[in-house]
Design a protein around this motif. Structure first.
Motif, short mmCIF file in Angstrom:
data_model
loop_
_atom_site.label_atom_id
_atom_site.label_comp_id
_atom_site.label_asym_id
_atom_site.label_seq_id
_atom_site.Cartn_x
_atom_site.Cartn_y
_atom_site.Cartn_z
N ALA A 28 0.85 -1.20 0.00
CA ALA A 28 0.00 0.00 0.00
C ALA A 28 0.88 1.24 0.00
O ALA A 28 1.99 1.24 0.54
CB ALA A 28 -0.91 0.01 1.22
N VAL A 29 0.37 2.30 -0.62
CA VAL A 29 1.06 3.59 -0.64
C VAL A 29 0.52 4.44 0.50
O VAL A 29 -0.69 4.53 0.72
CB VAL A 29 0.84 4.30 -1.99
N ASP A 30 1.43 5.05 1.22
CA ASP A 30 1.03 5.94 2.31
C ASP A 30 1.34 7.38 1.88
O ASP A 30 2.44 7.88 2.06
CB ASP A 30 1.78 5.57 3.58
N GLY A 31 0.33 8.03 1.30
CA GLY A 31 0.51 9.42 0.87
C GLY A 31 -0.09 10.42 1.84
O GLY A 31 -0.27 11.60 1.47
N GLY A 32 -0.37 9.95 3.05
CA GLY A 32 -0.97 10.86 4.02
C GLY A 32 -2.35 11.30 3.56
O GLY A 32 -3.11 10.51 2.97
N LYS A 33 -2.68 12.56 3.79
CA LYS A 33 -3.98 13.07 3.38
C LYS A 33 -4.00 13.59 1.96
O LYS A 33 -5.05 13.97 1.44
CB LYS A 33 -4.43 14.18 4.33
N TRP A 34 -2.83 13.60 1.30
CA TRP A 34 -2.74 14.24 -0.01
C TRP A 34 -3.02 13.32 -1.19
O TRP A 34 -3.65 13.73 -2.16
CB TRP A 34 -1.36 14.86 -0.20
N PHE A 35 -2.51 12.08 -1.12
CA PHE A 35 -2.71 11.17 -2.25
C PHE A 35 -2.72 9.73 -1.75
O PHE A 35 -2.30 9.42 -0.62
CB PHE A 35 -1.63 11.36 -3.32
N SER A 36 -3.17 8.86 -2.62
CA SER A 36 -3.23 7.44 -2.28
C SER A 36 -3.10 6.62 -3.56
O SER A 36 -2.99 7.17 -4.67
CB SER A 36 -4.56 7.10 -1.58
#
Length: 423
Positions: free
Chosen positions: A263-271
């Motif tokens: 999984a990608v962890d882009g925080g609140k900005w992207f996924s």
């Protein structure tokens, strides 16, 4: 009472005797040692034919001892010598000694068989796969001689515990030896399917000078390879373990056989859409890279738009006729004049659209140009006045290259009016 005849040539002092009429201390005339001729008895070869039908008294009186039967070889004088009987202790000792020799021989054979079996090269492979099947990663890697560092975040008990389709069993298919090298073929069981694997071992000595000691050569581990179409240094979670991509957006981690969540962890900005990476066996059967595309969240889109607006505002705030890094500029100054109070005024803000990730970032396109005007006061040979340039198109096309805690980063694709003209 009937008279009993005496043996021929054996008179009893001129008296006839009958059984039971002897003095207690007087011996019978017929008692003698068997095999010894009586005194005065004719030689065995000289029988008196007139007495051949008359039995001897000793034969019918019932008073003589039974003759001894020879039970062994005769001595030098023809007498028999009885065998010497073994004592009970001696017999027990002989039996115990014989039994001990047999038991020692059996124990030696069993010990050699057990030692040979326990020192077979496939035992090292079995120990490695047993630990791996049980989830004891540290023990398995130590047994296989696999060196790993802190960056190998998937080579831990915790990471492997979260993997699925792990090795749940195995079967040794064959062993080949060539000098000090052995090759062990095996079939691993992963998710109900058989996966071939080959292990190489080297003989590194012997135990007790007899049994070979084998060492498993570190197998080539598979890997989880992830390519993220998104900002460099993006945080990626693999089986719950966090790592970062490199400047190209890729990361490769060594891994044991199994299936790993990615999984990608882009925080609140992207996924990005979560996926899995499967590692089959070892070496050449490693997994294929998985590709993930990062998309902006609602918060990410808002931040991207805000970054474009901030870039436009920065250009408008400039007092230069050609603001650096901006998409618009003014020209036509008179060298004879002196200009003061120069400024840009934004007449209309451009409308932009944020699209998907390209090689440089999320693409920002201008769907509707903005406009700006440049003004300045001048003094010159012709007097004083106000110089004006515009309206000039404001193009806000470019890329959102990434995010920080403060928001998105925008880079213009058009600088200093490369495709716009000023006036």
């Amino acid at each position: 009472m009937t008279d009993q005849p005496t043996a021929p040539g054996q008179p009893e002092d001129g008296q006839l005797t009958t059984p039971g009429q002897r003095d207690a201390g007087q011996p019978e005339a017929a008692q003698h040692d068997a095999g010894q001729p009586d005194a005065g008895q004719p030689d065995a070869g000289q029988h008196d034919t007139s007495w051949t039908s008359v039995p001897r008294i000793a034969d019918i009186s019932g008073t003589h001892d039974a003759p001894l039967v020879a039970s062994g070889p005769s001595g030098p004088h023809g007498s028999s010598r009885p065998r010497r009987r073994l004592r009970r202790g001696q017999l027990v000792g002989i039996i115990a000694g014989s039994t001990a020799v047999v038991l020692l021989a059996i124990a030696g054979l069993v010990g050699y068989s057990v030692g040979s079996t326990s020192h077979a090269p496939e035992r090292q492979v079995e120990a490695f796969l047993d630990d791996l099947s049980a989830g004891h990663v540290d023990d398995a890697l130590a047994a296989a001689g696999v060196r790993h560092t802190k960056s190998d975040v998937l080579l831990t008990d915790a990471a492997y515990a979260k993997a699925t389709d792990r090795v749940t069993g195995y079967r040794i298919a064959g062993v080949e030896r060539s000098g000090d090298t052995a090759t062990v073929g095996a079939y691993l069981t992963q998710s109900g399917r058989r996966v071939p694997a080959t292990f190489t071992l080297e003989q590194v000595g012997t135990d007790w000078g007899v049994f070979p000691r084998w060492e498993l050569r570190a197998p080539t581990l598979g890997s989880v390879a992830v390519a993220v179409k998104g900002p460099p240094r993006t945080t990626v979670a693999i089986a719950g373990q966090r790592t970062r991509t490199d400047s190209s957006g890729s990361v490769t981690m060594r891994a044991l056989p199994g299936t790993y969540d990615v999984a990608v962890d882009g925080g609140k900005w992207f996924s990005a859409t979560a996926t899995t990476s499967r590692v089959l066996g070892f070496g050449a059967t490693a997994s294929s890279p998985v590709s993930m595309t990062a998309t902006l969240t609602a918060a990410g889109e808002q931040a991207a738009t805000a970054a474009v607006d901030a870039w436009v505002d920065g250009c408008i705030a400039s007092t230069e006729t050609a603001p650096s890094g901006c998409s618009f500029y003014a020209y036509g100054e008179n060298p004879a004049n002196t200009y003061t109070n120069q400024k840009w005024t934004l007449d209309t803000r451009p409308t932009v659209q944020v699209d998907g990730w390209l090689s440089k970032g999320w693409m920002v396109t201008t769907s509707s140009f903005g406009s700006a005007t440049f003004t300045a006061a001048f003094t010159g040979p012709a007097g004083t006045g106000t110089a004006t340039a515009g309206p000039i198109n404001v193009n806000a096309s470019g890329y959102v290259t990434g995010f920080t805690d403060a928001g998105a980063t925008f880079v213009s694709a058009i600088g200093n009016g490369a495709s716009d003209t000023g006036s």
